[in-house]
Design an enzyme around this catalytic site. Structure first.
Site, PDB file in Angstrom:
ATOM      1  N   TYR A   1      85.059   3.278   0.122  1.00 24.09           N
ATOM      2  CA  TYR A   1      85.041   4.135   1.317  1.00 24.09           C
ATOM      3  C   TYR A   1      86.107   3.774   2.348  1.00 24.09           C
ATOM      4  CZ  TYR A   1      80.791   6.349  -0.261  1.00 24.09           C
ATOM      5  OH  TYR A   1      79.893   7.083  -0.983  1.00 24.09           O
TER       6      TYR A   1
ATOM      7  N   HIS B   1      69.947   3.087  -8.303  1.00 24.77           N
ATOM      8  CA  HIS B   1      70.647   3.336  -7.038  1.00 24.77           C
ATOM      9  C   HIS B   1      69.623   3.151  -5.907  1.00 24.77           C
ATOM     10  CE1 HIS B   1      74.277   5.494  -5.108  1.00 24.77           C
ATOM     11  NE2 HIS B   1      73.480   5.193  -4.100  1.00 24.77           N
TER      12      HIS B   1
ATOM     13  N   GLU C   1      70.940  10.895   3.546  1.00 26.31           N
ATOM     14  CA  GLU C   1      71.735   9.687   3.751  1.00 26.31           C
ATOM     15  C   GLU C   1      70.824   8.522   4.188  1.00 26.31           C
ATOM     16  OE1 GLU C   1      74.543   8.664   2.903  1.00 26.31           O
ATOM     17  OE2 GLU C   1      75.103   7.094   4.307  1.00 26.31           O
ATOM     18  N   TRP C   2      69.967   8.100   3.248  1.00 25.32           N
ATOM     19  CA  TRP C   2      69.132   6.920   3.456  1.00 25.32           C
ATOM     20  C   TRP C   2      68.419   6.944   4.806  1.00 25.32           C
ATOM     21  CZ3 TRP C   2      68.284   5.435  -1.174  1.00 25.32           C
ATOM     22  CH2 TRP C   2      69.290   5.584  -2.138  1.00 25.32           C
TER      23      TRP C   2
ATOM     24  N   TRP D   1      82.137  11.348  -3.014  1.00 24.60           N
ATOM     25  CA  TRP D   1      80.783  11.371  -2.466  1.00 24.60           C
ATOM     26  C   TRP D   1      80.789  12.280  -1.249  1.00 24.60           C
ATOM     27  CZ3 TRP D   1      76.259   9.135  -4.150  1.00 24.60           C
ATOM     28  CH2 TRP D   1      75.170   9.362  -3.305  1.00 24.60           C
TER      29      TRP D   1
ATOM     30  N   GLU E   1      75.986  -0.807  -5.900  1.00 26.02           N
ATOM     31  CA  GLU E   1      76.153  -1.622  -4.702  1.00 26.02           C
ATOM     32  C   GLU E   1      75.025  -2.636  -4.509  1.00 26.02           C
ATOM     33  OE1 GLU E   1      76.768   0.907  -1.325  1.00 26.02           O
ATOM     34  OE2 GLU E   1      78.557   1.804  -2.156  1.00 26.02           O
TER      35      GLU E   1
ATOM     36  N   GLU F   1      82.937   5.797  -5.873  1.00 23.78           N
ATOM     37  CA  GLU F   1      82.529   6.650  -4.749  1.00 23.78           C
ATOM     38  C   GLU F   1      83.592   6.499  -3.686  1.00 23.78           C
ATOM     39  OE1 GLU F   1      78.725   5.915  -2.871  1.00 23.78           O
ATOM     40  OE2 GLU F   1      77.713   5.665  -4.792  1.00 23.78           O
TER      41      GLU F   1
HETATM   42  C1  GBH Z   1      77.398   4.476  -0.456  1.00 25.12           C
HETATM   43  O1  GBH Z   1      77.334   3.228   0.136  1.00 25.12           O
HETATM   44  C2  GBH Z   1      76.117   4.703  -1.199  1.00 25.12           C
HETATM   45  O2  GBH Z   1      76.237   4.307  -2.545  1.00 25.12           O
HETATM   46  C3  GBH Z   1      75.627   6.101  -1.103  1.00 25.12           C
HETATM   47  O3  GBH Z   1      74.327   6.178  -1.578  1.00 25.12           O
HETATM   48  C4  GBH Z   1      75.756   6.593   0.322  1.00 25.12           C
HETATM   49  O4  GBH Z   1      75.197   7.859   0.504  1.00 25.12           O
HETATM   50  C5  GBH Z   1      77.207   6.613   0.677  1.00 25.12           C
HETATM   51  O5  GBH Z   1      77.762   5.361   0.527  1.00 25.12           O
HETATM   52  C6  GBH Z   1      77.497   7.059   2.086  1.00 25.12           C
HETATM   53  O6  GBH Z   1      77.022   6.152   3.007  1.00 25.12           O
HETATM   54  O7  GBH Z   1      77.149  -1.724   8.275  1.00 25.12           O
HETATM   55  O8  GBH Z   1      79.173  -2.918   8.561  1.00 25.12           O
HETATM   56  O9  GBH Z   1      77.347  -3.942   7.419  1.00 25.12           O
HETATM   57  C7  GBH Z   1      78.168   3.070   1.224  1.00 25.12           C
HETATM   58  C8  GBH Z   1      78.646   1.699   1.369  1.00 25.12           C
HETATM   59  C9  GBH Z   1      78.073  -0.404   1.925  1.00 25.12           C
HETATM   60  C10 GBH Z   1      78.352   1.238   3.654  1.00 25.12           C
HETATM   61  C11 GBH Z   1      77.625  -1.375   2.938  1.00 25.12           C
HETATM   62  C12 GBH Z   1      77.955   0.253   4.656  1.00 25.12           C
HETATM   63  C13 GBH Z   1      77.745  -2.062   5.154  1.00 25.12           C
HETATM   64  C14 GBH Z   1      78.715  -2.141   6.257  1.00 25.12           C
HETATM   65  N1  GBH Z   1      77.906   0.945   2.321  1.00 25.12           N
HETATM   66  N2  GBH Z   1      78.216  -1.091   4.201  1.00 25.12           N
HETATM   67  S1  GBH Z   1      78.043  -2.725   7.708  1.00 25.12           S
END
Ligand code: GBH
Length: 626
Positions: A419, A239, A557-558, A550, A285, A499
């Site tokens: 999401y 991850h 959060e990264w 999630w 992902e 998730e």
């Molecule tokens: C997940 O990814 C992760 O797996 C998790 O670790 C994280 O904590 C959780 O979501 C909450 O954020 O900015 O328009 O280019 C989330 C999915 C995929 C979200 C890529 C943002 C890019 C959209 N992410 N996406 S953009």
């Protein structure tokens, strides 16, 4: 439309935005409904905004597998905050579950779903899971023999973590996993999807380097502790946290050398936990982590010959081979259970429904966002045609026949981190014009996501915390169409929502617990998505067999740090105490107190409880009172 006042966003390259997937919906700079949003205005990766980092030249650090060699790698990271305690804490059982909150709305405003969905039940064996990942919850960053990871390093680079926190301690789940498993069980959760940190198993990452028995034993006990309380462990091997050694030795996932090292790590873990873990994921992902290889600060380490334009695609190629290699080993070793990887992104709807170019943009979004990984695995072993038509071989290596054969069918089911699903628009230059022009700002994906409609500029759904405003919305009304597209394009017999969730708006600004725990936007997000999921199963024939919320607890959060609150449980970062929020109660399915609550709130009627309990072999007359 109001712009976010988060200038540091520009500096702190948002990892998810860094995704190769699409140049993201910029939050609208205009409400003019019919104007196409600029594709990549103010890119967070703009070199001017990115401070420079120093990382040793790839290959310059010797492969010294001694304790001093490990310290040398840690010295790249710098000092690490030690945890407040360093032994596994035994929870006192039973976990107290306080009485549930009152109904959110008057019944005339929010009728009981049981009245709307009569006699709908979930399929037998349906999983109600929660999810986390190692970097985000474990803490104990330098404990028990762990090697440093890319994120341990990145989180210390200037301007990268928006709130300047590190995940050195975060939830300290590394020592609190027994309590976390028991707390999940206490609200009826049936599975926990967590990840293993590769650098805890192999501190130096590479095949043939020392195995860290303490790390292997740790996750063994994590797994047993979950099984002991009736929560199925679901394991992700990667991850986003790469052993930093691999970045230093050869540029991590931008190098083909990663393939054998990943497969070696995967085999070790399969062997160790075979029979106790029934659901496995190789990668979380991949488009996000591969996208980040060209972004600050991860772009400080790339394999020779790879540059920021090609890195995400070289990564995709290597990562898919690592996936296929691990799945091949899984099958050859006769490991029990099922394996896949976690997809993200969505197909989306054309922003202007009658505009051919927006329809084409949706196809591009699907191909670059999901298809780049899912076509090889679920369709034909090869990249999507749109992607091949756009990216020359120097960007995206083509698969050999043998590689294609290994990739095709290398997943037992389809997992989606679902999401949100939104609109997709063509870039200002048009999809065809953009595809043909490598210097177009929207190239190569040549589409952008739009978070508001083309008629009046209304949002696709309620917004999350401002920290996630750039991509997340509550879009339950899109879910059924979203799942249908997935099943049609990437066929599989079984689907998990691996998730889904939301960070409660402004939660980090609150100080009173009674306000913090009232996460009504998140509660509505979960309940409405689950209701639509139920309809997707019954009316659309979607083979959905589980959902994973999630997150199990608030977490790191990264690059946003500890500020956004995605947890269904609050974590007090001083005492590390966990507290259930409203959303946790709303999600609960088993516990009798909470089933009582379900009668008074939205989850009621999501299933006919009598049927649900019967299908899970639970006989308790109290359960039939709904
Ligand atoms: C997940 O990814 C992760 O797996 C998790 O670790 C994280 O904590 C959780 O979501 C909450 O954020 O900015 O328009 O280019 C989330 C999915 C995929 C979200 C890529 C943002 C890019 C959209 N992410 N996406 S953009």
């Amino acid at each position: 439309m109001k712009l976010l006042a988060l200038p540091s966003l520009l500096l702190a390259a948002k990892l998810s935005r860094a995704s190769v997937v699409q140049p993201a919906a910029r939050w609208a700079t205009t409400t003019t409904a019919s104007s196409v949003p600029a594709a990549t205005a103010a890119s967070p990766t703009a070199p001017a905004a990115s401070p420079t980092v120093t990382f040793p030249a790839v290959g310059s650090i010797p492969r010294d597998f001694s304790p001093q060699g490990l310290e040398e790698l840690w010295s790249l990271v710098g000092s690490v905050e030690p945890p407040p305690f360093t032994t596994t804490r035994e929870p006192s059982l039973p976990i107290p579950v306080p009485s549930p909150p009152p109904a959110l709305y008057p019944s005339w405003y929010a009728p009981a779903p049981s009245a709307i969905f009569p006699n709908l039940s979930l399929p037998e064996g349906f999983i109600f899971g929660v999810a986390t990942s190692a970097y985000q919850v474990e803490g104990a960053t330098k404990m028990e023999g762990k090697g440093p990871t890319n994120w341990d390093w990145a989180s210390r680079q200037p301007g990268f973590i928006q709130d300047n926190t590190t995940a050195d301690i975060t939830d300290l789940n590394y020592y609190l996993y027994k309590e976390d498993a028991a707390r999940a069980a206490a609200i009826g959760v049936t599975a926990h999807s967590f990840s293993i940190s590769w650098a805890r198993i192999y501190p130096f990452g590479v095949a043939g380097s020392p195995l860290n028995q303490e790390g292997l034993d740790h996750y063994s006990d994590v797994i047993d502790s979950h099984l002991a309380v009736g929560v199925d462990p679901v394991v992700t091997l990667y991850h986003w946290d790469t052993p930093l050694a691999l970045d230093a030795y050869y540029g991590g996932f931008t190098s083909p050398q990663i393939v054998d090292d990943f497969v070696n790590y995967a085999k070790t873990v399969f062997q160790a936990y075979n029979g106790r873990v029934k659901t496995w994921y190789t990668f979380n992902e991949p488009s996000v982590s591969c996208g980040s290889t060209s972004q600050y600060p991860f772009n400080a380490s790339m394999a020779p010959g790879v540059n920021i334009s090609t890195a995400p695609y070289q990564c995709a190629y290597n990562l898919l081979k690592a996936h296929a290699g691990a799945v091949k080993a899984f099958r050859e070793m006769g490991i029990q259970g099922e394996i896949a990887y976690k997809n993200n992104d969505f197909v989306g709807l054309p922003w202007r429904s009658n505009t051919t170019d927006d329809i084409e943009a949706v196809e591009r979004h699907a191909s670059f966002g999901i298809g780049l990984y899912a076509n090889p695995v679920y369709v034909n072993g090869d990249w999507p045609q749109i992607v091949k038509d756009t990216l020359p071989e120097s960007y995206l290596p083509r698969f050999t026949e043998e590689e294609m054969a290994d990739l095709k069918g290398s997943a037992d089911f389809f997992a989606i981190d679902s999401y949100a699903s939104q609109y997709v628009a063509a870039p200002p230059s048009g999809t065809a014009g953009c595809q043909a022009n490598m210097s177009d700002p929207a190239w190569p994906a040549c589409n952008s996501v739009v978070l508001y409609d083309s008629n009046a500029g209304w949002a696709v759904g309620p917004s999350p915390d401002p920290a996630s405003n750039s991509w997340l919305q509550a879009t339950p009304q899109m879910l059924r169409g979203y799942l249908k597209e997935l099943v049609e394009r990437w066929p599989s017999d079984k689907l998990y929502i691996s998730e889904f969730g939301m960070d409660e708006p402004y939660e980090s600004m609150r100080t009173e617990m009674f306000q913090i725990l009232e996460d009504s936007t998140t509660t509505n997000y979960f309940m409405t998505n689950l209701g639509e999921a139920l309809l997707a199963i019954h009316e659309d024939g979607i083979p959905l067999m589980g959902t994973f919320s999630w997150g199990m607890i608030d977490n790191a959060e990264w690059n946003y740090g500890l500020e956004p609150k995605f947890g269904i449980q609050h974590v007090n970062y001083t005492t590390l105490e966990r507290t259930y929020k409203r959303s946790a109660y709303a999600l609960c399915v088993f516990t009798l107190v909470l089933c009582f609550y379900m009668q008074s709130l939205t989850l009621r009627g999501l299933v006919t409880l009598a049927e649900f309990f019967a299908s899970h072999g639970i006989s308790n007359s109290n359960a039939t009172t709904v």
